[in-house]
Design an enzyme around this catalytic site. Structure first.
Site, short mmCIF file in Angstrom:
data_model
loop_
_atom_site.label_atom_id
_atom_site.label_comp_id
_atom_site.label_asym_id
_atom_site.label_seq_id
_atom_site.Cartn_x
_atom_site.Cartn_y
_atom_site.Cartn_z
N HIS A 180 0.84 -1.20 0.00
CA HIS A 180 0.00 0.00 0.00
C HIS A 180 0.88 1.26 0.00
O HIS A 180 2.04 1.20 0.38
CB HIS A 180 -0.86 0.04 1.27
CG HIS A 180 -1.95 -0.97 1.32
ND1 HIS A 180 -2.11 -1.85 2.35
CD2 HIS A 180 -2.97 -1.22 0.45
CE1 HIS A 180 -3.17 -2.62 2.13
NE2 HIS A 180 -3.71 -2.26 1.00
N CYS A 267 -2.60 -0.03 9.84
CA CYS A 267 -3.72 -0.87 9.34
C CYS A 267 -4.57 -1.45 10.45
O CYS A 267 -5.67 -1.93 10.20
CB CYS A 267 -3.19 -1.97 8.43
SG CYS A 267 -2.12 -3.12 9.24
C1 CIR Z 1 -3.73 -7.90 3.10
O1 CIR Z 1 -2.91 -8.37 2.31
O2 CIR Z 1 -4.74 -7.31 2.73
C2 CIR Z 1 -3.47 -8.07 4.58
N1 CIR Z 1 -2.85 -9.31 4.84
C3 CIR Z 1 -2.62 -6.95 5.10
C4 CIR Z 1 -3.30 -5.62 5.03
C5 CIR Z 1 -2.50 -4.53 5.64
N2 CIR Z 1 -3.22 -3.31 5.57
C6 CIR Z 1 -2.68 -2.12 5.66
O3 CIR Z 1 -1.49 -1.99 5.76
N3 CIR Z 1 -3.47 -1.06 5.57
#
Ligand code: CIR
Length: 272
Positions: A180, A267
């Site tokens: 991201h 996140c």
């Molecule tokens: C994903 O790949 O969507 C999750 N395992 C990790 C998401 C992390 N989100 C973020 O950094 N905003």
């Protein structure tokens, strides 16, 4: 009344737009199924119990900073659901419920929508528009949105049309490395961004001071700024030294299990 007056005094003493003063956070407990989520990391499977302990330490930090934290129950059918940041973008005037880029995560929005709607007028995105909140960096009334494998042009267009009428500016950033935008760029107060070498010279970030991450410490770029306190992952000494130059309080916390599923500090919560 007195609490509101104190909050007003505090946010104005920060010298930031009230948009960036947070009183609430929303988090979700990690499920036992956490190891079945999406990941690109090759650090092995996370342990559910240790993940929960790191998550609890994170919630405790937010509480210690005076935020009112709503903790939602785990969702075993959605092993990435504790990465709540990706499901919505909140600002004082409204919330935009996203349509996450990964098909396995789209169902997370359904359960968070009624909770977000308790706090904010919430808009939904159409089926062709995709966005993860991890791609949306808010700095006062300015949004930087990463174009990634999770966020597409249609997502940015819908988001911009929802927020520009409230005076927000939206700029896109092409992200070629990392999951991201906020995996590699974050606002850390004092008109400063912490970012990867690859982003350091992007014209979008002109006008900000920058702390440039060493490539081997890029993960620590996901440092979370809350009301002029910095929360940063432990184990990144060069980044810590750079953050210390800002003169803000810094809290380090272990995110080693969270990182195994490509997660970081931003996140794990929605802040508003
Ligand atoms: C994903 O790949 O969507 C999750 N395992 C990790 C998401 C992390 N989100 C973020 O950094 N905003």
């Amino acid at each position: 009344m007195r609490a509101r007056a104190l909050a007003y005094t505090f946010r104005h003493s920060l010298g930031t737009d009230p948009t960036m003063y947070f009183t609430h956070a929303m988090c979700r407990l990690p499920a036992d199924t956490v190891a079945s989520g999406l990941t690109t990391a090759a650090a092995g499977a996370p342990d559910a119990q240790r993940t929960r302990a790191q998550h609890q330490a994170y919630v405790d930090i937010l509480l210690g900073l005076g935020l009112c934290v709503t903790t939602l129950p785990a969702q075993p059918a959605f092993p990435d659901a504790h990465f709540v940041e990706d499901t919505a973008v909140l600002m004082p005037e409204l919330a935009v419920l996203t349509n996450p880029g990964a098909p396995s995560r789209r169902g997370e929005v359904q359960s968070i929508a009624p909770i977000v709607s308790r706090f904010k007028h919430a808009l939904r995105m159409g089926p062709e528009a995709h966005m993860d909140g991890g791609d949306v960096l808010m700095v006062d009334k300015h949004f930087f949105v990463g174009l990634t494998s999770r966020t597409n042009e249609a997502g940015v267009r819908e988001f911009a049309s929802a927020v520009e009428k409230f005076g927000y500016r939206v700029d896109t950033v092409e992200v070629s490395a990392g999951l991201h935008l906020k995996s590699i760029v974050n606002y850390v107060g004092r008109n400063t961004l912490i970012l990867s070498e690859g982003c350091a010279h992007l014209p979008q970030f002109k006008g900000y001071q920058t702390l440039v991450l060493k490539p081997e410490e890029e993960y620590a770029g996901n440092t979370l700024w809350i009301n002029d306190t910095l929360i940063t992952p432990s184990g990144y000494p060069d980044t810590l030294r750079k953050l210390q130059t800002l003169g803000l309080p810094i809290i380090q916390t272990d995110t080693s299990e969270i990182a195994k599923m490509d997660g970081g500090l931003t996140c794990l919560s929605l802040r508003f």
